[in-house]
Design a protein around this motif. Structure first.
Motif, short mmCIF file in Angstrom:
data_model
loop_
_atom_site.label_atom_id
_atom_site.label_comp_id
_atom_site.label_asym_id
_atom_site.label_seq_id
_atom_site.Cartn_x
_atom_site.Cartn_y
_atom_site.Cartn_z
N UNK A 47 1.08 -1.31 -0.24
CA UNK A 47 0.35 -0.09 -0.07
C UNK A 47 0.53 1.19 0.00
N UNK A 48 2.44 1.20 0.20
CA UNK A 48 2.98 2.34 1.06
C UNK A 48 3.17 2.89 -0.10
N UNK A 49 4.45 1.32 -0.57
CA UNK A 49 5.13 1.56 -1.87
C UNK A 49 4.68 2.12 -3.52
N UNK A 50 3.94 0.65 -3.41
CA UNK A 50 3.38 0.46 -4.79
C UNK A 50 2.33 1.19 -4.74
N UNK A 51 1.43 1.38 -4.61
CA UNK A 51 -0.51 2.76 -4.17
C UNK A 51 0.38 3.63 -4.14
N UNK A 52 1.38 4.15 -2.61
CA UNK A 52 1.27 5.46 -2.59
C UNK A 52 0.40 6.14 -1.58
N UNK A 53 -0.06 5.03 -0.79
CA UNK A 53 -1.07 5.10 0.39
C UNK A 53 -0.36 6.28 1.40
N UNK A 54 -0.78 7.56 2.27
CA UNK A 54 0.61 7.75 3.28
C UNK A 54 0.10 6.67 4.89
N UNK A 143 -6.56 -2.27 -6.84
CA UNK A 143 -7.18 -1.42 -6.10
C UNK A 143 -6.46 -0.08 -6.71
N UNK A 144 -7.50 1.25 -6.26
CA UNK A 144 -6.54 2.15 -6.94
C UNK A 144 -5.45 2.66 -5.98
N UNK A 145 -5.00 3.06 -6.68
CA UNK A 145 -3.45 3.67 -6.28
C UNK A 145 -3.73 5.18 -6.22
N UNK A 146 -3.38 5.38 -4.46
CA UNK A 146 -3.49 6.96 -3.95
C UNK A 146 -3.60 8.00 -4.71
N UNK A 147 -4.76 8.77 -4.39
CA UNK A 147 -4.43 10.13 -5.63
C UNK A 147 -5.72 11.05 -4.29
N UNK A 148 -4.69 12.20 -4.55
CA UNK A 148 -5.80 13.02 -3.57
C UNK A 148 -7.01 13.90 -3.61
#
Length: 148
Positions: A47-54, A143-148
């Motif tokens: 989640x952190x390193x591939x999907x960029x979730x904080x 699952x989707x990548x993190x986006x603001x």
């Protein structure tokens, strides 16, 4: 520990009293390394390193009530507004993902109302998008990548 169907990550380990511990970056402590924990830690790093979730939006092993019973979810990922975006159920690699697993996460999600579900044993991963209004779900490739 078994190689899982995730990228390779650098984990911190320690040995104490003949037990191996792995550092959980969410809970900020070492936890006993069991097969399900091995999967959980891979998911967190994914989640952190591939999907960029904080890291601040990820929560691990918190209690909830389902039909007046105390249960624990494995991982949730919050949206910045506090709503739950992803509910994740982790199983040990030797545990097959069955309808029972999906029933378990569906019961949890009746309470949590997550937009996405992920079920994994570290070897197989299943992803769903939930349409709560029409009471349907759609399987996804990821699952989707993190986006603001």
């Amino acid at each position: 520990m078994q190689v899982l169907n995730f990228p390779a990550y650098d984990f911190r380990f320690k040995n104490t009293e003949n037990k191996v511990y792995i550092f959980d970056v969410v809970r900020k402590k070492f936890v006993v390394l069991q097969p399900e924990e091995w999967v959980r830690q891979h998911v967190i790093h994914y989640l952190i390193f591939e999907k960029n979730y904080p890291l601040s939006l990820i929560n691990v092993e918190k209690q909830l009530r389902v039909n007046n019973l105390k249960r624990r979810y494995d991982i949730v990922v919050f949206e910045p507004n506090g709503a739950i975006q992803i509910l994740i159920e982790c199983k040990a690699p030797e545990v097959s993902i069955t309808q029972i697993t999906f029933d378990q996460i569906a019961r949890y999600n009746m309470q949590l109302q997550s937009e996405y579900l992920m079920v994994t044993n570290g070897l197989q991963h299943f992803y769903c998008k939930i349409d709560h209004k029409q009471e349907k779900y759609t399987f996804l490739e990821n699952i989707p990548d993190f986006s603001r």
